[in-house]
Design an enzyme around this catalytic site. Sequence first.
Site, PDB file in Angstrom:
ATOM      1  N   ARG A  23      -0.249   4.411  -0.298  1.00  0.00           N
ATOM      2  CA  ARG A  23      -1.019   5.621  -0.034  1.00  0.00           C
ATOM      3  C   ARG A  23      -0.503   6.372   1.192  1.00  0.00           C
ATOM      4  NH1 ARG A  23      -6.950   3.051   0.126  1.00  0.00           N
ATOM      5  NH2 ARG A  23      -5.732   1.493   1.280  1.00  0.00           N
TER       6      ARG A  23
ATOM      7  N   ASP B  12       0.859  -1.185   0.000  1.00  0.00           N
ATOM      8  CA  ASP B  12       0.000   0.000   0.000  1.00  0.00           C
ATOM      9  C   ASP B  12       0.894   1.233   0.000  1.00  0.00           C
ATOM     10  OD1 ASP B  12      -1.918   1.980   0.387  1.00  0.00           O
ATOM     11  OD2 ASP B  12      -3.067   0.804   1.829  1.00  0.00           O
TER      12      ASP B  12
END
Length: 387
Positions: A321, A319
Amino acid sequence: MSSSPAHSRTASAVAAVERAMAELRRGGIVVLRDADGAGGLVIAAESCGPRALQRLQGLAQNAPVLVTTRRRAEAIGMEIPPHIAGGMGETNKPITIDLPEGVPVDVILRPHESDRTGRHVALRHLSRPVASHAPGLAQSAIELAKLARLLPAVVLGPLTRDTGNKRRDWAREQDLVYVDAADVAGYEETASRTLQQVAQAHVPLEGAENARILAWRPSDGGKEHLAIVVGEIDTTEPVLIRLHSECFTGDLLGSLRCDCGVQLRSAIAEIAKHGSGVLLYLAQEGRGIGLVNKLRAYELQDDGFDTIDANEQLGFDADERIYAPAATMLSRMGIQRVRLMTNNPEKIAQLERYGIEVAARVQHSFPSNGHNENYLRTKAERAGHLL
């Protein structure tokens, strides 16, 4: 009114990284320098053309090398010695691979191409990884490629150490884009701090007719984040919010491979039912790897990899983000305490890291539609999402 020196420096740093990202995407050469004076010429592997590579070879002080992440190298079957940075037991640090003359740069990018023995084509051409002359510089080069939403693989042409800080002037003489490694490392959070509201409008939505959309833009003019505000916000109480990362395939096309579209529309309806709240629509497609790389990950999923393994096969973290933009928007809207609609504990931790108090978590999950069962299971079992 003139800008302060600190503000001007921040804007200049963000703009320099933005120019470097654009240059990588168009197949150009970027001059990168770290705080210790180590320098290199960088081209993104997936956009490296023969003319740019030839120029890089002519300007570099040593033979160019391929730099990619440990996971990408392992994905094509390379054995990484334990003493090499990014070896066994380490995080997804970059590794350096000699690039023999005549070998096409994109061999590192071909995830499915094997020879008759089943051995990946890259392994016929590439040597085992070697220690980088400047690990920090290699890390910055990979981060720059990621920021540009390109695969994390670059050609790096080493330059002599620049103890006199003259590399910027040299880059200008060579008509090359220059960027400092420190600015690359700080880009995401710096850009987040520069977010400013640039527009707002009343936009009646299905399920939430009393809605406004506020657009926020960073100082570099990059991609805007949106705040969908429903009703009248009372900041004296925890505000019901949802952090939603954009998903072109799910939100717009109604893809059944994920649950993004139903999460988006249901969150807006739930906020309207509650009476007020905010949905932050964040410009970070595919867990931060971008739409093109998400489609590449989909192709790998079709071959049997789950959503996390597919990202890692491409060389990304599970991930990518960040939630600094969300915290900035909330703070500038006067919101410091929230009730967060999420099943992802990481979102709670990230908001609190940036000073937003999460007073409560509101469950926000939906059953499988018959196409996304493995996706939902992976999020629960491997990413720690709550049901």
